[in-house]
Scaffold this motif. Structure first.
Motif, PDB file in Angstrom:
ATOM      1  N   ILE A  44       0.817  -1.215   0.000  1.00  0.00           N
ATOM      2  CA  ILE A  44       0.000   0.000   0.000  1.00  0.00           C
ATOM      3  C   ILE A  44       0.855   1.271   0.000  1.00  0.00           C
ATOM      4  O   ILE A  44       0.334   2.377   0.142  1.00  0.00           O
ATOM      5  N   HIS A  45       2.161   1.115  -0.179  1.00  0.00           N
ATOM      6  CA  HIS A  45       3.094   2.239  -0.285  1.00  0.00           C
ATOM      7  C   HIS A  45       3.094   3.130   0.958  1.00  0.00           C
ATOM      8  O   HIS A  45       3.218   4.347   0.858  1.00  0.00           O
ATOM      9  N   LEU A  46       2.973   2.528   2.129  1.00  0.00           N
ATOM     10  CA  LEU A  46       3.002   3.313   3.364  1.00  0.00           C
ATOM     11  C   LEU A  46       4.100   2.855   4.325  1.00  0.00           C
ATOM     12  O   LEU A  46       4.083   3.199   5.498  1.00  0.00           O
ATOM     13  N   LYS A  47       5.055   2.097   3.813  1.00  0.00           N
ATOM     14  CA  LYS A  47       6.131   1.593   4.674  1.00  0.00           C
ATOM     15  C   LYS A  47       6.884   2.732   5.364  1.00  0.00           C
ATOM     16  O   LYS A  47       7.197   2.648   6.545  1.00  0.00           O
ATOM     17  N   ASP A  48       7.123   3.808   4.633  1.00  0.00           N
ATOM     18  CA  ASP A  48       7.849   4.945   5.215  1.00  0.00           C
ATOM     19  C   ASP A  48       6.986   5.747   6.189  1.00  0.00           C
ATOM     20  O   ASP A  48       7.496   6.619   6.888  1.00  0.00           O
ATOM     21  N   ASN A  49       5.696   5.470   6.226  1.00  0.00           N
ATOM     22  CA  ASN A  49       4.766   6.187   7.102  1.00  0.00           C
ATOM     23  C   ASN A  49       4.224   5.311   8.224  1.00  0.00           C
ATOM     24  O   ASN A  49       3.252   5.685   8.873  1.00  0.00           O
ATOM     25  N   ALA A  50       4.837   4.170   8.464  1.00  0.00           N
ATOM     26  CA  ALA A  50       4.310   3.205   9.433  1.00  0.00           C
ATOM     27  C   ALA A  50       4.146   3.794  10.830  1.00  0.00           C
ATOM     28  O   ALA A  50       3.207   3.445  11.549  1.00  0.00           O
ATOM     29  N   ALA A  51       5.019   4.701  11.222  1.00  0.00           N
ATOM     30  CA  ALA A  51       4.965   5.275  12.571  1.00  0.00           C
ATOM     31  C   ALA A  51       4.148   6.566  12.634  1.00  0.00           C
ATOM     32  O   ALA A  51       3.971   7.139  13.709  1.00  0.00           O
ATOM     33  N   LEU A  52       3.616   6.994  11.503  1.00  0.00           N
ATOM     34  CA  LEU A  52       2.842   8.232  11.433  1.00  0.00           C
ATOM     35  C   LEU A  52       1.403   7.988  11.861  1.00  0.00           C
ATOM     36  O   LEU A  52       0.827   6.949  11.527  1.00  0.00           O
ATOM     37  N   ASN A  53       0.828   8.916  12.611  1.00  0.00           N
ATOM     38  CA  ASN A  53      -0.588   8.796  12.964  1.00  0.00           C
ATOM     39  C   ASN A  53      -1.425   8.835  11.692  1.00  0.00           C
ATOM     40  O   ASN A  53      -1.169   9.649  10.797  1.00  0.00           O
ATOM     41  N   ALA A  54      -2.421   7.989  11.620  1.00  0.00           N
ATOM     42  CA  ALA A  54      -3.270   7.899  10.433  1.00  0.00           C
ATOM     43  C   ALA A  54      -3.945   9.231  10.117  1.00  0.00           C
ATOM     44  O   ALA A  54      -4.183   9.546   8.952  1.00  0.00           O
ATOM     45  N   GLY A  55      -4.237  10.015  11.135  1.00  0.00           N
ATOM     46  CA  GLY A  55      -4.865  11.313  10.926  1.00  0.00           C
ATOM     47  C   GLY A  55      -3.999  12.296  10.165  1.00  0.00           C
ATOM     48  O   GLY A  55      -4.500  13.281   9.632  1.00  0.00           O
ATOM     49  N   ASN A  56      -2.693  12.036  10.093  1.00  0.00           N
ATOM     50  CA  ASN A  56      -1.767  12.930   9.394  1.00  0.00           C
ATOM     51  C   ASN A  56      -1.521  12.516   7.947  1.00  0.00           C
ATOM     52  O   ASN A  56      -0.743  13.159   7.251  1.00  0.00           O
ATOM     53  N   LEU A  57      -2.172  11.461   7.501  1.00  0.00           N
ATOM     54  CA  LEU A  57      -2.007  10.997   6.122  1.00  0.00           C
ATOM     55  C   LEU A  57      -2.830  11.861   5.173  1.00  0.00           C
ATOM     56  O   LEU A  57      -3.832  12.463   5.559  1.00  0.00           O
ATOM     57  N   SER A  58      -2.428  11.879   3.907  1.00  0.00           N
ATOM     58  CA  SER A  58      -3.231  12.541   2.885  1.00  0.00           C
ATOM     59  C   SER A  58      -4.499  11.711   2.649  1.00  0.00           C
ATOM     60  O   SER A  58      -4.593  10.559   3.090  1.00  0.00           O
ATOM     61  N   HIS A  59      -5.439  12.302   1.924  1.00  0.00           N
ATOM     62  CA  HIS A  59      -6.689  11.583   1.635  1.00  0.00           C
ATOM     63  C   HIS A  59      -6.408  10.252   0.927  1.00  0.00           C
ATOM     64  O   HIS A  59      -6.953   9.216   1.292  1.00  0.00           O
ATOM     65  N   GLY A  60      -5.553  10.287  -0.081  1.00  0.00           N
ATOM     66  CA  GLY A  60      -5.229   9.065  -0.818  1.00  0.00           C
ATOM     67  C   GLY A  60      -4.565   8.025   0.068  1.00  0.00           C
ATOM     68  O   GLY A  60      -4.889   6.842   0.000  1.00  0.00           O
ATOM     69  N   GLN A  61      -3.640   8.467   0.915  1.00  0.00           N
ATOM     70  CA  GLN A  61      -2.964   7.537   1.817  1.00  0.00           C
ATOM     71  C   GLN A  61      -3.953   6.899   2.794  1.00  0.00           C
ATOM     72  O   GLN A  61      -3.817   5.721   3.135  1.00  0.00           O
ATOM     73  N   LYS A  62      -4.944   7.655   3.227  1.00  0.00           N
ATOM     74  CA  LYS A  62      -5.973   7.081   4.115  1.00  0.00           C
ATOM     75  C   LYS A  62      -6.758   6.002   3.392  1.00  0.00           C
ATOM     76  O   LYS A  62      -7.084   4.962   3.979  1.00  0.00           O
TER      77      LYS A  62
END
Length: 155
Positions: A44-62
């Motif tokens: 899902i191309h979120l490996k670099d964002n694994a520790a990021l709170n989901a609320g801080n993701l872009s709409h597409g990343q969510k």
């Protein structure tokens, strides 16, 4: 998706398996479960964002996180409703890649109005009108169908 949890935590909570309150509280991931989680993060191309709170993701990343959460449950069928609504063109392209990468492992049914996106992912298209099947076939067959043209394209 719980926005105050990290991407990793959301995927972990979505993992299939029997979970009670105490079991969830004391659980630790097996090597196989950790591998599965990392595999889905990569997909899902979120490996670099694994520790990021989901609320801080872009709409597409969510949206991708939500698809990842479904994948954590090892489904045979995914039903995805308007996955690219509100996305940028780059996010739409990545979503297309993601859904196409699931071919052969999962059956995917997508409800979508963006015909360019549908063309990028669909091998078979069904057009509904007022709760009934209006046309079925390839994208080219459906777009050239006289009733589809009349009802949806105003021709």
């Amino acid at each position: 998706m719980i926005e105050c949890l990290t991407v990793w935590q959301n995927l972990e909570l979505a993992m299939s398996g029997v979970r009670g309150v105490w079991g969830t509280y004391t659980a630790s991931l097996s090597g196989e479960q950790q591998d599965k989680l990392e595999s889905v993060l990569e997909l899902i191309h979120l490996k670099d964002n694994a520790a990021l709170n989901a609320g801080n993701l872009s709409h597409g990343q969510k949206q991708w996180l939500e698809i990842g959460m479904l994948l954590m449950q090892n489904p045979k069928l995914l039903l995805v409703d308007e996955p690219v609504a509100g996305m940028t063109h780059q996010e739409m392209d990545r979503t297309s890649e993601l859904l196409n990468s699931l071919a052969g492992k999962h059956s995917v049914v997508v409800v979508e109005h963006d015909m360019d996106f549908v063309r990028s992912i669909a091998s078979h298209v069904t057009v509904l009108h007022q709760g009934h099947v209006l046309a079925e076939g390839t994208m080219d067959q459906v777009q050239s169908h006289p009733e589809v043209k009349q009802v949806y394209l105003g021709e």
